[in-house]
Design an enzyme around this catalytic site. Structure first.
Site, PDB file in Angstrom:
ATOM      1  CB  SER A   1      -0.906   0.022   1.236  1.00  0.00           C
ATOM      2  OG  SER A   1      -1.637  -1.160   1.281  1.00  0.00           O
TER       3      SER A   1
ATOM      4  CG  ASP B   1      -1.051  -5.691  -6.615  1.00  0.00           C
ATOM      5  OD1 ASP B   1      -1.312  -6.434  -7.583  1.00  0.00           O
ATOM      6  OD2 ASP B   1      -1.857  -5.449  -5.688  1.00  0.00           O
TER       7      ASP B   1
ATOM      8  CG  ASN C   1      -7.468  -8.656  -9.196  1.00  0.00           C
ATOM      9  OD1 ASN C   1      -8.263  -7.714  -9.208  1.00  0.00           O
ATOM     10  ND2 ASN C   1      -7.749  -9.804  -8.620  1.00  0.00           N
TER      11      ASN C   1
ATOM     12  CB  SER D   1     -10.879   3.107   2.331  1.00  0.00           C
ATOM     13  OG  SER D   1      -9.820   2.226   2.028  1.00  0.00           O
ATOM     14  CD  GLN D   2      -8.144   0.013  -3.045  1.00  0.00           C
ATOM     15  OE1 GLN D   2      -8.840  -0.256  -4.014  1.00  0.00           O
ATOM     16  NE2 GLN D   2      -7.228  -0.799  -2.579  1.00  0.00           N
TER      17      GLN D   2
ATOM     18  CG  ASP E   1      -5.969  -6.426   3.065  1.00  0.00           C
ATOM     19  OD1 ASP E   1      -7.155  -6.637   2.732  1.00  0.00           O
ATOM     20  OD2 ASP E   1      -5.187  -5.743   2.392  1.00  0.00           O
TER      21      ASP E   1
ATOM     22  CE  LYS F   1     -10.874  -4.939   0.197  1.00  0.00           C
ATOM     23  NZ  LYS F   1      -9.852  -4.519   1.054  1.00  0.00           N
ATOM     24  CD  GLU F   2      -6.834  -8.849  -3.886  1.00  0.00           C
ATOM     25  OE1 GLU F   2      -7.812  -8.567  -3.148  1.00  0.00           O
ATOM     26  OE2 GLU F   2      -5.718  -8.286  -3.776  1.00  0.00           O
TER      27      GLU F   2
ATOM     28  NE  ARG G   1      -8.999 -10.930  -0.151  1.00  0.00           N
ATOM     29  CZ  ARG G   1      -8.074  -9.991  -0.016  1.00  0.00           C
ATOM     30  NH1 ARG G   1      -8.239  -9.004   0.836  1.00  0.00           N
ATOM     31  NH2 ARG G   1      -6.966 -10.041  -0.739  1.00  0.00           N
TER      32      ARG G   1
ATOM     33  CG  HIS H   1      -2.263 -11.444  -2.460  1.00  0.00           C
ATOM     34  ND1 HIS H   1      -1.609 -10.452  -1.812  1.00  0.00           N
ATOM     35  CD2 HIS H   1      -3.525 -10.963  -2.663  1.00  0.00           C
ATOM     36  CE1 HIS H   1      -2.408  -9.418  -1.642  1.00  0.00           C
ATOM     37  NE2 HIS H   1      -3.582  -9.705  -2.151  1.00  0.00           N
ATOM     38  NE  ARG H   2      -3.610  -8.846   1.891  1.00  0.00           N
ATOM     39  CZ  ARG H   2      -2.296  -8.647   1.999  1.00  0.00           C
ATOM     40  NH1 ARG H   2      -1.527  -9.546   2.565  1.00  0.00           N
ATOM     41  NH2 ARG H   2      -1.745  -7.542   1.559  1.00  0.00           N
TER      42      ARG H   2
ATOM     43  CE  LYS I   1      -3.782  -8.430  -6.418  1.00  0.00           C
ATOM     44  NZ  LYS I   1      -3.854  -7.166  -5.759  1.00  0.00           N
TER      45      LYS I   1
END
Ligand code: DC
Length: 657
Positions: free
Chosen positions: A23, A49, A98, A176-177, A321, A348-349, A352, A395-396, A420
């Site tokens: 981030s 990323d 992504n 929030s992005q 996350d 998200k990706e 989730r 990835h997470r 990622k």
């Protein structure tokens, strides 16, 4: 199918230097590109990323030069608030994979940059909403078109029309992005705009991160609670000269959790108690679960509590996350763990919430899934899914499920998605969370390796795997089911579903004792045939690796060191001359009252050796790093002693026979 098998862990201890925060890296790259002056960015994350962001900036004509280590020099374009001609190339077609942060922030910035741009990503990126951000940008004069579905990427952007708006509203409850992107972009149109947030702002710490970083690049945003943000009139970005990217606090969560589950202490270096990342709050969540957590300026450390972890109920809004890591820690905690306020996981990706629920259930956990929560009760009996954990290109998910390997063998499908944000994650994890040790003994038929391996295991007090027995059982099951040994597909299906129980002195196939039956010469030959089939070998892989448990394993076969346990601490290639082996087998059979000719045995053995060593799938050979042990002139005890010596386990620690 591409996968990685993570063996059961013996514990966790040690220190990890974290890669740079994703981030922070992506924000820093963009701010440095917009600022006047040149910026040296240190400890920038190298991952998919961040590569997307760097590539995008290059396509826009921004110079980003690697200057050694993980540092980059970015020559800022000096965006001056005129709202036009910001980037040297006024046109670009950007593919952003992504990468959510890159996509949202670049959308806002390019909308105010006075050029013609396209922004697109992977199919999942085109399912992630961006309409609320586009609405507010349009309100400020942006000319943005949805190329596909309204409200979603891909987008095309044309130069902005001038509009004099001083106050705007943006939704805060989806991502929030949207707010971060808008705030970063406002200095490009001269600032002097206040932004009101509609709905509860999710992931507040990420907005805080944006504000702190904008301030480091010369733009102070005035904040009124979490409702109103004002970018001052005439705000312009200026390079701070150098900027050090902190270690990634979300990535830290896996290692801290490893310490809390696997004993610890495990220390992460690169983030500390003064971190600007919200995900350091994960350490507090672990503390609530009773883990012992300590922190310094540049490190955080976690240790398991003496009485084990306890389940908690937590509002995860500020650590969206890292909260995924808690969902897997919950498998090891007493009672239920409930993660609330995680609706943002759905965009998200992948979705989730649904994905984590699916995968946790594979381990036997009881999971209740709501629109914006997940409640997890640990399994009474752990299951270890041979089909593996699916990772949904997320990835997470891949990283957090590595923690389940503290309970047993875990297969992670498509593990490369970790690139990622953390390309060498699994290697780092293995360094602090060591698996139980393995002594891998390979060699030809009748070399005595079975007897030697079983005795070595008994002396060490370790588990024992006779992998040849699994191929023999497969051959026996095929014979009984009337399936030809060469019918690869059906034999592999049988191998995958074998119902076998290994007892102290017994081997049960579907409940029937078959210890003798699998030693029959016809089965020996059948085993050698089915063992040459790649799908059969693949079907038996997970089952063999699952034998690795506390306190260690001695495994014998043909490919223990090369394929099944390539990371074995001790590898031995054990053999004897073909004459010595034929004589040993002859003696065994005569003692059992079976009459055979030694010449026939010798011939059969030579044939089997040739097949086992010439086949293309995992042929028998001394693998790299294996020690050679010729037992032609050695007694069993001498061979066992040699192996124990090589195993590195002190004699005093060996179990009494
Ligand atoms: O070790 P054994 O004789 O019980 O093995 C029976 C057959 O299985 C033999 O032909 C080799 C094969 N095998 C194999 O290919 N890979 C192993 N890891 C173990 C045995």
């Amino acid at each position: 199918m591409n996968f990685i098998d993570l063996p059961q862990r013996a514990g966790a201890r040690g220190a990890v230097r974290l890669p740079g925060s994703k981030s922070i890296s992506n924000r820093a790259l963009l701010l440095a590109a917009l600022a006047s002056g040149s910026t040296e960015l240190q400890n920038v994350l190298e991952s998919d990323d961040t590569k997307r962001m760097v590539d995008a900036l290059k396509a826009l004509g921004v110079s980003t030069m690697p200057i050694g280590g993980n540092a980059l020099r970015v020559e800022g374009v000096g965006a001056n608030g005129s709202g036009g001609g910001v980037f040297p190339t006024g046109e670009a077609d950007l593919f952003l994979g992504n990468a959510g942060t890159a996509f949202r922030t670049l959308t806002a910035v390019l909308a105010f940059s006075g050029g013609h741009y396209r922004l697109r990503g992977v199919p999942r990126m085109h399912e992630r909403p961006i309409g609320d951000l586009v609405d507010v940008l349009r309100f400020l004069g942006a000319n943005i078109t949805f190329e596909g579905n309204a409200g979603y990427p891909p987008l095309s952007i044309a130069p902005r029309s001038r509009v004099d708006a001083r106050a705007v509203r943006v939704r805060g409850d989806v991502s929030s992005q949207f707010l971060s992107g808008l705030l970063i972009a406002l200095p490009l149109i001269g600032g002097g705009v206040s932004v009101e947030v509609e709905g509860e702002l999710v992931s507040k710490p990420y907005v805080d991160l944006t504000l702190i970083m904008m301030a480091r690049f010369g733009v102070e945003v005035a904040r009124d609670g979490w409702r109103r943000f004002t970018v001052p009139d005439g705000a312009v970005y200026r390079s701070p000269g150098t900027f050090l990217v902190e270690g990634d606090a979300s990535s830290a969560s896996y290692f801290l959790a490893a310490g809390a589950i696997g004993g610890g202490p495990v220390r992460v270096e690169g983030v500390g108690k003064n971190s600007i990342q919200g995900d350091v709050g994960f350490a507090d969540a672990l503390r609530e679960m009773d883990a012992v957590v300590d922190a310094g300026d540049d490190w955080v450390e976690a240790t398991a509590p003496p009485d084990g972890l306890k389940g908690i109920r937590l509002d995860c809004n500020s650590i969206p996350d890292a909260a995924m890591t808690l969902a897997v820690v919950a498998l090891f905690a007493r009672g239920e763990t409930r993660l609330d306020n995680i609706a943002s996981w759905r965009v998200k990706e992948t979705d989730r919430i649904a994905a984590m629920a699916n995968e946790l259930e594979k381990f036997g956990a009881r999971v209740v899934e709501g629109d914006d929560f997940l409640a997890i009760t640990p399994p009474e009996i752990f299951r270890f899914p041979p089909e593996g954990v699916d990772t949904y290109d997320d990835h997470r998910i891949a990283m957090c499920f590595s923690l389940a390997s503290f309970a047993g063998l875990v297969r992670i499908n498509d593990p490369s998605c970790v690139a990622k944000t953390f390309p060498d994650y699994f290697a780092c994890f293995a360094r602090v969370a060591e698996p139980f040790p393995v002594v891998a003994i390979d060699g030809p038929s009748a070399s005595g390796k079975g007897t030697v391996a079983a005795r070595a295991a008994a002396k060490l007090g370790w588990a024992y795997l006779d992998s040849g027995a699994l191929y023999r059982l497969t051959a026996l099951a095929a014979l009984r089911a009337g399936i030809r040994f060469s019918d690869e597909e059906r034999v592999a299906a049988l191998a995958a579903a074998l119902d076998v129980t290994f007892g102290e002195d017994s081997i049960l196939l579907s409940g029937e004792e078959v210890g003798e039956a699998i030693r029959d010469e016809a089965i020996s030959s059948g085993a050698s045939e089915v063992a040459a089939l790649p799908s059969v070998r693949e079907a038996l892989l997970f089952r063999q690796r699952a034998f690795r448990c506390a306190p260690g394993l001695v495994a014998d076969g043909r490919d223990m060191a090369s394929v099944v346990f390539p990371d074995a601490q001790c590898k031995v290639f054990l053999t004897a001359s073909v004459y010595a082996r034929a004589r040993r087998r002859y003696k065994q059979l005569i003692e059992k009252g079976i009459s055979v000719k030694i010449d026939t045995l010798l011939h059969d053995m030579e044939e089997r050796d040739a097949r086992d060593s010439k086949r293309s799938a995992a042929p028998l050979r001394q693998s790299e790093g294996a020690r050679f042990l010729d037992t032609t002139e050695l007694s069993i005890e001498e061979a066992v002693d040699r192996i124990l010596d090589w195993s590195g386990v002190e004699n005093s620690k060996c179990a009494k026979e």
